[in-house]
Write a protein that holds these residues in place. Structure first.
Motif, PDB file in Angstrom:
ATOM      1  N   UNK A 132       7.952   5.415   1.896  1.00 10.32           N
ATOM      2  CA  UNK A 132       7.102   4.840   2.731  1.00 10.32           C
ATOM      3  C   UNK A 132       7.655   4.854   4.223  1.00 10.32           C
ATOM      4  N   UNK A 133       6.789   4.727   5.370  1.00 13.37           N
ATOM      5  CA  UNK A 133       7.136   4.625   6.758  1.00 13.37           C
ATOM      6  C   UNK A 133       7.041   3.114   6.986  1.00 13.37           C
ATOM      7  N   UNK A 134       7.739   2.647   7.505  1.00 15.89           N
ATOM      8  CA  UNK A 134       7.619   1.228   7.821  1.00 15.89           C
ATOM      9  C   UNK A 134       6.552   1.039   8.800  1.00 15.89           C
ATOM     10  N   UNK A 135       6.806   1.954   9.882  1.00 21.67           N
ATOM     11  CA  UNK A 135       5.698   1.829  11.062  1.00 21.67           C
ATOM     12  C   UNK A 135       4.471   2.501  10.605  1.00 21.67           C
ATOM     13  N   UNK A 136       4.251   3.041   9.553  1.00 20.70           N
ATOM     14  CA  UNK A 136       2.831   3.502   8.916  1.00 20.70           C
ATOM     15  C   UNK A 136       2.222   2.492   8.085  1.00 20.70           C
ATOM     16  N   UNK A 137       3.177   1.612   7.499  1.00 18.72           N
ATOM     17  CA  UNK A 137       2.731   0.370   6.753  1.00 18.72           C
ATOM     18  C   UNK A 137       2.227  -0.407   7.555  1.00 18.72           C
ATOM     19  N   UNK A 138       2.806  -0.736   8.752  1.00 16.75           N
ATOM     20  CA  UNK A 138       2.189  -1.604   9.763  1.00 16.75           C
ATOM     21  C   UNK A 138       0.909  -1.274  10.277  1.00 16.75           C
ATOM     22  N   UNK A 139       0.964  -0.015  10.738  1.00 21.39           N
ATOM     23  CA  UNK A 139      -0.276   0.538  11.114  1.00 21.39           C
ATOM     24  C   UNK A 139      -1.406   0.234  10.086  1.00 21.39           C
ATOM     25  N   UNK A 140      -1.012   0.408   8.767  1.00 18.50           N
ATOM     26  CA  UNK A 140      -2.248   0.080   7.813  1.00 18.50           C
ATOM     27  C   UNK A 140      -2.547  -1.225   7.730  1.00 18.50           C
ATOM     28  N   UNK A 141      -1.615  -2.142   7.775  1.00 17.60           N
ATOM     29  CA  UNK A 141      -1.829  -3.571   7.580  1.00 17.60           C
ATOM     30  C   UNK A 141      -2.578  -3.845   8.997  1.00 17.60           C
ATOM     31  N   UNK A 142      -2.368  -3.619  10.232  1.00 19.91           N
ATOM     32  CA  UNK A 142      -3.031  -3.897  11.348  1.00 19.91           C
ATOM     33  C   UNK A 142      -4.440  -3.433  11.355  1.00 19.91           C
ATOM     34  N   UNK A 143      -4.704  -2.252  10.923  1.00 22.27           N
ATOM     35  CA  UNK A 143      -6.003  -1.573  10.554  1.00 22.27           C
ATOM     36  C   UNK A 143      -6.668  -2.274   9.588  1.00 22.27           C
ATOM     37  N   UNK A 144      -6.223  -2.895   8.688  1.00 25.87           N
ATOM     38  CA  UNK A 144      -6.892  -3.706   7.526  1.00 25.87           C
ATOM     39  C   UNK A 144      -7.219  -5.181   8.144  1.00 25.87           C
ATOM     40  N   UNK A 145      -6.869  -5.342   9.288  1.00 27.50           N
ATOM     41  CA  UNK A 145      -7.256  -6.540  10.132  1.00 27.50           C
ATOM     42  C   UNK A 145      -6.244  -7.637   9.946  1.00 27.50           C
ATOM     43  N   UNK A 204       6.993   6.201 -11.307  1.00 30.44           N
ATOM     44  CA  UNK A 204       7.380   5.751  -9.817  1.00 30.44           C
ATOM     45  C   UNK A 204       6.394   4.763  -9.277  1.00 30.44           C
ATOM     46  N   UNK A 205       6.712   3.670  -8.518  1.00 32.05           N
ATOM     47  CA  UNK A 205       6.030   2.527  -8.338  1.00 32.05           C
ATOM     48  C   UNK A 205       5.455   2.863  -6.670  1.00 32.05           C
ATOM     49  N   UNK A 206       4.172   2.563  -6.696  1.00 38.39           N
ATOM     50  CA  UNK A 206       3.428   2.925  -5.455  1.00 38.39           C
ATOM     51  C   UNK A 206       3.091   1.408  -4.881  1.00 38.39           C
ATOM     52  N   UNK A 207       3.025   1.312  -3.631  1.00 38.56           N
ATOM     53  CA  UNK A 207       2.568   0.081  -2.904  1.00 38.56           C
ATOM     54  C   UNK A 207       0.779   0.294  -3.092  1.00 38.56           C
ATOM     55  N   UNK A 208      -0.060  -0.784  -3.295  1.00 39.05           N
ATOM     56  CA  UNK A 208      -1.445  -0.838  -3.137  1.00 39.05           C
ATOM     57  C   UNK A 208      -1.994  -0.512  -1.811  1.00 39.05           C
ATOM     58  N   UNK A 209      -2.902   0.328  -1.660  1.00 43.60           N
ATOM     59  CA  UNK A 209      -3.549   0.377  -0.357  1.00 43.60           C
ATOM     60  C   UNK A 209      -2.405   0.919   0.601  1.00 43.60           C
ATOM     61  N   UNK A 210      -1.444   1.843   0.291  1.00 38.51           N
ATOM     62  CA  UNK A 210      -0.504   2.038   1.338  1.00 38.51           C
ATOM     63  C   UNK A 210      -0.363   3.726   1.211  1.00 38.51           C
ATOM     64  N   UNK A 211      -1.424   4.514   0.606  1.00 41.04           N
ATOM     65  CA  UNK A 211      -1.136   5.849   0.498  1.00 41.04           C
ATOM     66  C   UNK A 211      -0.961   6.526   2.036  1.00 41.04           C
ATOM     67  N   UNK A 212      -1.814   5.977   3.123  1.00 38.66           N
ATOM     68  CA  UNK A 212      -1.509   6.599   4.339  1.00 38.66           C
ATOM     69  C   UNK A 212      -0.117   6.404   4.992  1.00 38.66           C
ATOM     70  N   UNK A 213       0.707   5.744   4.412  1.00 38.68           N
ATOM     71  CA  UNK A 213       2.082   5.363   4.838  1.00 38.68           C
ATOM     72  C   UNK A 213       3.244   6.079   4.163  1.00 38.68           C
TER      73      UNK A 213
END
Length: 86
Positions: free
Chosen positions: A42-55, A17-26
């Motif tokens: 993955x949740x699209x909303x949670x991916x965006x939350x992670x990206x926004x929290x990463x700056x 299985x493939x995972x996106x880097x730095x996206x476990x929270x999503x």
């Protein structure tokens, strides 16, 4: 089920299985498509939350998301759930 337990279970069922880097929270679950091995969802909303929290700015987050969300890496490619917001 917590994320670590879910990931361990997925690894047992599909070590490819493939995972996106730095996206476990999503991660929101495991998905099944036909008779293929399970993949991470993955949740699209949670991916965006992670990206926004990463700056990332909203615009940069949208551009970054567009680059990796359309990638097909075979049957182990993750699924991105487009959340229904209430």
């Amino acid at each position: 089920m917590d994320t670590e337990t879910l990931l361990a279970e997925l690894n047992d069922k599909n070590p490819e299985a493939i995972f996106f880097d730095n996206m476990h929270a999503a991660i929101v679950g495991v998905g099944y498509v036909g008779h293929h091995d399970p993949v991470v969802v993955y949740s699209k909303r949670k991916i965006f939350d992670q990206l926004l929290s990463d700056g990332f700015s909203q615009e940069d987050a949208e551009e970054y998301f567009a680059k990796f969300s359309g990638v097909w890496a075979g049957e182990n490619t993750p699924v991105i759930l487009d959340d229904i917001l209430e």
